[in-house]
Design an enzyme around this catalytic site. Structure first.
Site, PDB file in Angstrom:
ATOM      1  N   SER A   1       0.865  -1.185   0.000  1.00 46.41           N
ATOM      2  CA  SER A   1       0.000   0.000   0.000  1.00 46.41           C
ATOM      3  C   SER A   1       0.897   1.229   0.000  1.00 46.41           C
ATOM      4  CB  SER A   1      -0.861   0.002   1.267  1.00 46.41           C
ATOM      5  OG  SER A   1      -1.619   1.189   1.357  1.00 46.41           O
TER       6      SER A   1
ATOM      7  N   TYR B   1      -2.281  -1.106  10.532  1.00 44.84           N
ATOM      8  CA  TYR B   1      -2.356  -1.393   9.085  1.00 44.84           C
ATOM      9  C   TYR B   1      -1.029  -1.017   8.413  1.00 44.84           C
ATOM     10  CZ  TYR B   1      -4.212  -1.387   4.299  1.00 44.84           C
ATOM     11  OH  TYR B   1      -4.423  -1.644   2.962  1.00 44.84           O
TER      12      TYR B   1
HETATM   13  N1  LIG Z   1      -8.711  -0.331  -1.629  1.00 47.20           N
HETATM   14  C1  LIG Z   1      -7.669   0.427  -1.379  1.00 47.20           C
HETATM   15  O1  LIG Z   1      -7.737   1.655  -1.504  1.00 47.20           O
HETATM   16  C2  LIG Z   1      -6.345  -0.203  -0.974  1.00 47.20           C
HETATM   17  C3  LIG Z   1      -5.248   0.651  -0.887  1.00 47.20           C
HETATM   18  C4  LIG Z   1      -4.003   0.115  -0.562  1.00 47.20           C
HETATM   19  C5  LIG Z   1      -3.856  -1.253  -0.383  1.00 47.20           C
HETATM   20  N2  LIG Z   1      -4.944  -2.070  -0.465  1.00 47.20           N
HETATM   21  C6  LIG Z   1      -4.710  -3.506  -0.286  1.00 47.20           C
HETATM   22  O2  LIG Z   1      -5.077  -4.150  -1.493  1.00 47.20           O
HETATM   23  C7  LIG Z   1      -5.576  -5.463  -1.224  1.00 47.20           C
HETATM   24  C8  LIG Z   1      -6.954  -5.617  -1.844  1.00 47.20           C
HETATM   25  O3  LIG Z   1      -7.787  -4.644  -1.236  1.00 47.20           O
HETATM   26  P1  LIG Z   1      -9.308  -4.402  -1.673  1.00 47.20           P
HETATM   27  O4  LIG Z   1      -9.558  -2.984  -1.438  1.00 47.20           O
HETATM   28  O5  LIG Z   1      -9.579  -5.031  -2.979  1.00 47.20           O
HETATM   29  O6  LIG Z   1     -10.034  -5.226  -0.493  1.00 47.20           O
HETATM   30  P2  LIG Z   1     -11.509  -5.862  -0.413  1.00 47.20           P
HETATM   31  O7  LIG Z   1     -11.887  -5.828   1.033  1.00 47.20           O
HETATM   32  O8  LIG Z   1     -12.407  -5.213  -1.375  1.00 47.20           O
HETATM   33  O9  LIG Z   1     -11.223  -7.360  -0.840  1.00 47.20           O
HETATM   34  C9  LIG Z   1     -10.361  -8.151  -0.036  1.00 47.20           C
HETATM   35  C10 LIG Z   1     -10.707  -9.609  -0.220  1.00 47.20           C
HETATM   36  O10 LIG Z   1      -9.864 -10.382   0.658  1.00 47.20           O
HETATM   37  C11 LIG Z   1     -10.652 -11.407   1.231  1.00 47.20           C
HETATM   38  N3  LIG Z   1     -10.082 -11.872   2.488  1.00 47.20           N
HETATM   39  C12 LIG Z   1     -10.019 -11.183   3.655  1.00 47.20           C
HETATM   40  N4  LIG Z   1      -9.508 -11.978   4.612  1.00 47.20           N
HETATM   41  C13 LIG Z   1      -9.220 -13.170   4.039  1.00 47.20           C
HETATM   42  C14 LIG Z   1      -8.682 -14.374   4.520  1.00 47.20           C
HETATM   43  N5  LIG Z   1      -8.338 -14.529   5.813  1.00 47.20           N
HETATM   44  N6  LIG Z   1      -8.518 -15.413   3.660  1.00 47.20           N
HETATM   45  C15 LIG Z   1      -8.887 -15.276   2.354  1.00 47.20           C
HETATM   46  N7  LIG Z   1      -9.428 -14.160   1.845  1.00 47.20           N
HETATM   47  C16 LIG Z   1      -9.584 -13.117   2.681  1.00 47.20           C
HETATM   48  C17 LIG Z   1     -12.023 -10.752   1.428  1.00 47.20           C
HETATM   49  O11 LIG Z   1     -13.052 -11.714   1.608  1.00 47.20           O
HETATM   50  C18 LIG Z   1     -12.155  -9.938   0.149  1.00 47.20           C
HETATM   51  O12 LIG Z   1     -12.758 -10.692  -0.883  1.00 47.20           O
HETATM   52  C19 LIG Z   1      -5.560  -5.606   0.280  1.00 47.20           C
HETATM   53  O13 LIG Z   1      -4.380  -6.293   0.673  1.00 47.20           O
HETATM   54  C20 LIG Z   1      -5.530  -4.176   0.782  1.00 47.20           C
HETATM   55  O14 LIG Z   1      -4.922  -4.072   2.063  1.00 47.20           O
HETATM   56  C21 LIG Z   1      -6.183  -1.567  -0.736  1.00 47.20           C
END
Ligand SMILES: NC(=O)c1ccc[n+]([C@@H]2O[C@H](COP(=O)([O-])OP(=O)(O)OC[C@H]3O[C@@H](n4cnc5c(N)ncnc54)[C@H](O)[C@@H]3O)[C@@H](O)[C@H]2O)c1
Length: 264
Positions: A142, A156
């Site tokens: 991130s 986080y």
């Molecule tokens: N959305 C953002 O702005 C953002 C920014 C920086 C980093 N991220 C990172 O990007 C990645 C994807 O984020 P996103 O926004 O698509 O998240 P999201 O919450 O939309 O999707 C995350 C998915 O991970 C799954 N998940 C959670 N815990 C789990 C587990 N224990 N085992 C298996 N699956 C599991 C959830 O069910 C979900 O389908 C994450 O690692 C997040 O930290 C997101």
């Protein structure tokens, strides 16, 4: 268009958000995609791809459970062959309170999913890649923790900067084995994760929070999961064959401004 024909790609967190967009893109680009997620939605997500004529398989698994992860990867190898690509997108954010009020259990939950989960799936996938002497991994870090941070993000940020370090160390360990390990650092991407955080901040009007976030980005909007998937697919692909241990930041320039002063 990138070509993943004949490749087996595993994407975690593939039921929704950026993992789901990545799984959809890789399937369209010819990969046999194995979607892993703790949510029942993973079966639906895989079925949608199959119904569109792509090769996709859903596996319900908690990435924190090493025994279950190993079982799933054994099944994948038996059913589809050795794994060529892994995308570690599964992640959680617990951002509801200040550091001094944050429940310790929230930190542990983020460590379990964001660090241990990535550890488990990477170990399992690397067994295939080392055997093939070829493969690539993309981890979701991130901009939080690596470049910037806000209040409420101590835990986080700790887990996402750990992903940064793990990516570089994994790169160095497998660079002579034909395996590349890179990461992506998203800024604000509109996914269920961000929508949930907005709803927690302002239950009556989460759209107001989302609009404010978008307006705060120099590009004037949040990113889309599809834009994230494009960067992930590039790093995974043979077109990125000399890139390893590195990151792509996609943030609409949110981490760039030197000041908040507007010129107009
Ligand atoms: N959305 C953002 O702005 C953002 C920014 C920086 C980093 N991220 C990172 O990007 C990645 C994807 O984020 P996103 O926004 O698509 O998240 P999201 O919450 O939309 O999707 C995350 C998915 O991970 C799954 N998940 C959670 N815990 C789990 C587990 N224990 N085992 C298996 N699956 C599991 C959830 O069910 C979900 O389908 C994450 O690692 C997040 O930290 C997101």
């Amino acid at each position: 268009m990138l070509d993943f024909t004949g490749r087996v790609a595993v994407v975690t967190g593939a039921a929704m958000g950026m993992g789901n967009a990545t799984a959809r893109l890789l399937a369209k680009q010819g990969a046999t995609v194995c979607l892993l997620d703790i949510s029942d939605g993973v079966e639906v997500a895989a079925r949608e791809l199959v119904d569109s004529g792509y090769k996709a398989y859903g596996y319900k698994v908690n990435v924190t459970d090493q025994v279950d992860v190993d079982r799933v990867f054994d099944n994948i190898v038996a059913e589809h062959g050795l794994v060529d690509h892994l995308v570690n997108s599964a992640g959680i954010a617990r951002l509801s309170s200040m550091f001094d009020e944050q429940a310790d259990a929230n930190l542990q939950a983020m460590i379990d999913v964001n660090i241990i989960g990535l550890w488990n799936t990477s170990k399992a996938a690397l067994r295939s890649m080392v055997e093939k002497k070829k493969g690539s991994i993309v981890n979701f870090s991130s901009v939080t923790g690596t470049f910037v941070a806000d209040a409420h993000e101590v835990g986080y940020a700790a887990t996402k900067s750990a992903v940064w370090g793990m990516t570089k160390a994994m790169c160095m360990e497998f660079v002579t084995e034909g395996v590349r390990v890179n990461m992506v650092c998203p800024g604000m991407i509109r996914t269920p994760m961000v929508e949930k955080s907005a709803a927690e901040m302002m239950p009556d009007n989460p759209e107001a929070v989302l609009s404010a976030i978008g307006a705060s980005v120099p590009m004037g909007r949040m990113g889309t999961p599809e834009e994230a998937a494009n960067a992930v697919a590039f790093l995974l692909s043979d077109e990125a064959s000399y890139i390893t241990g590195r990151e792509i930041v996609f943030d609409g320039a949110s981490t760039l401004p030197e000041t908040n002063v507007k010129s107009d």
